[in-house]
Design a protein around this motif. Sequence first.
Motif, PDB file in Angstrom:
ATOM      1  N   HIS A 104       3.533  -3.806  22.363  1.00  0.00           N
ATOM      2  CA  HIS A 104       4.743  -3.004  22.578  1.00  0.00           C
ATOM      3  C   HIS A 104       5.780  -3.724  23.445  1.00  0.00           C
ATOM      4  O   HIS A 104       6.961  -3.376  23.396  1.00  0.00           O
ATOM      5  N   VAL A 105       5.362  -4.688  24.252  1.00  0.00           N
ATOM      6  CA  VAL A 105       6.312  -5.388  25.130  1.00  0.00           C
ATOM      7  C   VAL A 105       6.758  -6.721  24.544  1.00  0.00           C
ATOM      8  O   VAL A 105       7.599  -7.397  25.132  1.00  0.00           O
ATOM      9  N   LEU A 127       1.478 -13.055  25.996  1.00  0.00           N
ATOM     10  CA  LEU A 127       1.241 -11.915  25.114  1.00  0.00           C
ATOM     11  C   LEU A 127       0.812 -10.671  25.879  1.00  0.00           C
ATOM     12  O   LEU A 127       0.550  -9.638  25.262  1.00  0.00           O
ATOM     13  N   VAL A 128       0.753 -10.753  27.196  1.00  0.00           N
ATOM     14  CA  VAL A 128       0.401  -9.589  28.012  1.00  0.00           C
ATOM     15  C   VAL A 128       1.652  -8.916  28.565  1.00  0.00           C
ATOM     16  O   VAL A 128       1.773  -7.691  28.552  1.00  0.00           O
ATOM     17  N   CYS A 129       2.628  -9.727  29.031  1.00  0.00           N
ATOM     18  CA  CYS A 129       3.851  -9.156  29.597  1.00  0.00           C
ATOM     19  C   CYS A 129       5.106  -9.514  28.807  1.00  0.00           C
ATOM     20  O   CYS A 129       6.169  -8.939  29.043  1.00  0.00           O
ATOM     21  N   GLY A 130       5.019 -10.480  27.887  1.00  0.00           N
ATOM     22  CA  GLY A 130       6.158 -10.819  27.038  1.00  0.00           C
ATOM     23  C   GLY A 130       7.096 -11.862  27.618  1.00  0.00           C
ATOM     24  O   GLY A 130       8.059 -12.242  26.949  1.00  0.00           O
ATOM     25  N   LYS A 131       6.861 -12.377  28.820  1.00  0.00           N
ATOM     26  CA  LYS A 131       7.768 -13.350  29.425  1.00  0.00           C
ATOM     27  C   LYS A 131       7.520 -14.750  28.864  1.00  0.00           C
ATOM     28  O   LYS A 131       6.436 -15.050  28.365  1.00  0.00           O
ATOM     29  N   TRP A 203       6.690   0.694   8.562  1.00  0.00           N
ATOM     30  CA  TRP A 203       6.551   1.492   9.776  1.00  0.00           C
ATOM     31  C   TRP A 203       6.386   0.577  10.985  1.00  0.00           C
ATOM     32  O   TRP A 203       5.741  -0.483  10.907  1.00  0.00           O
ATOM     33  N   THR A 204       6.963   0.983  12.095  1.00  0.00           N
ATOM     34  CA  THR A 204       6.863   0.229  13.336  1.00  0.00           C
ATOM     35  C   THR A 204       5.569   0.578  14.062  1.00  0.00           C
ATOM     36  O   THR A 204       4.782   1.430  13.605  1.00  0.00           O
ATOM     37  N   LEU A 205       5.339  -0.061  15.215  1.00  0.00           N
ATOM     38  CA  LEU A 205       4.158   0.259  16.018  1.00  0.00           C
ATOM     39  C   LEU A 205       4.179   1.705  16.490  1.00  0.00           C
ATOM     40  O   LEU A 205       3.128   2.345  16.635  1.00  0.00           O
ATOM     41  N   GLY A 206       5.399   2.226  16.731  1.00  0.00           N
ATOM     42  CA  GLY A 206       5.514   3.607  17.192  1.00  0.00           C
ATOM     43  C   GLY A 206       5.471   4.635  16.085  1.00  0.00           C
ATOM     44  O   GLY A 206       5.625   5.826  16.353  1.00  0.00           O
TER      45      GLY A 206
END
Length: 556
Positions: A104-105, A127-131, A203-206
Amino acid sequence: MAKRQASEPLDELAGIASPASKKSRTVDFNSPPLLREEDSNSETLKNGLRGVDLPDDGGTGANAEADRGDDDDGDDEHAPKAPIRQDAPTEGYDDLYLDTIDRHVLDFDFEKLCSVSLSNINVYACLVCGKYFQGRGPKSHAYFHALEEDHHVFINLESQKVYVLPEGYEVRSKALDDIKYVSDPRYAKAEVMALDRTSRKSWTLGGNQYVPGFVGMNNIKENDYVNVVVQALSHVAPLRNYLLLDDFSSKAELVKRCSILFRKIWNPRAFKSHVSPHELLQEISLRSNKRFTLTTQSDPVDFVSWFLNNLHMGLGGSKTKPGSSMIQRTFQGRMRVESQAITARADAGDKLRFEEAAEVQVDIVRFLLLTLDLPSAPLFQDELEKNIIPQVPLTTVLGKYDGQRGQEHHAQRKRYRLMHPLPPYLMFHVKRFSQNKFVSERNPTIVTFDARNLDMSPYVEPNPAEWPPSEPIWYDLVANIVHEAVRNKEDVADTGEERKTWKAQIKDKATGQWVVCQDLFVDKIQSELLYLGETYLQIWERRREPSSKLGKGRSR
């Protein structure tokens, strides 16, 4: 509970020294070995140590032991040890840390720069925080991020390989294929050929539903003029298919970033129902010398002219050779321009009427975009208030290119006529804005049109070898960029200043439905309502003719 009795009385142990310290020692093969006193005369050891110089104290090594004990007072015992680097995961732990990934991030739309050093070389995404961080070696920013934040899974944004840090081994797991696809979508030729034939919903993840190719785009600040142009060009089939399928690793950076943005717009497995043009915008700002930025709104027509010409050069196109890139093969056409000087004659009733006796200069020029001039808007309303917003048909403003009407341009009268063959796609610019030294004006005239069946044959010079003069040349609308004037709400004094906003109306060829895209807003619209807005830029596609009707030398 009774205490356990000591095995030996403490009085008997009073004279015994404490045991030696069990500090770890490293062997120094350059120093002489240490011998105990009882072993110093051992024949076995002497035979094994022949050729070795013993200490000066007679071989007991007492001084050497004292010196070595002083060296152990350092902090080596408490220094942290670096994690062991591995070439492969430990057996049975192939999926270690993969449960910490947060999809999601993840957002791979931003420019690939390290968040610490701002370098664009060898960048990894956590892949944990997206930075984003640079490198994965023991002294890299990604390595320290893994140690400090306890984030261990990183993807290389260039090679799409996933690594676990600080161990440094590569993860080969099918569970990561969706992340790799979102980071860099790739398509098969069969998939691209089916984009305009079959309607697909994703469809998205949400759990939100979206249609690939019709997704919102982030307006970071004032970059809506870029959004509408990218939305329109991403539905020009030859250009879109070319950018989706070909490899541009050796091309200019502008081409590579445009290609990846097009691939993300058509991504059927996206995590979100919108994309961000940030990466492309940064390259546009750099290449244009900050003429086009994300913080200042510009004109879409100025931008599309600059953008197409720079894409043409980035694809290896030539300035002198026509049709040397996909841009020119898609949009470029030819036009005949007749010019004649305007003379100051008192008896000239119509100064734009060409004089037969005067010299006429004829030039053949090439174009990517055709400008359409609107009639002047009336200054006052009529008594019945019917001319509040004037209207004009598209065929009327296209009369500029019939080769008969004269146009005044820099003390010259000009006539324009298109020439065969017409390009597969035509772009029209409806000129609404004019500016002089004192004021900038907008012409609100509405241009009415039918989204299908635009016949361009009246505006093309007849050439029987290319096309029979009696047959029409049909074009259908693909995209329509519309201007909207919005009154500034912050203006308390109500000075009448307006803010420009842009939206793109795009046709879904698979269903025939029209869709309006304005930044993140995406909705359906009926084709009968397309012309109600202030049309500013249009893209028309030439209709393919049946093979049975095609003659020699005639294009499809």
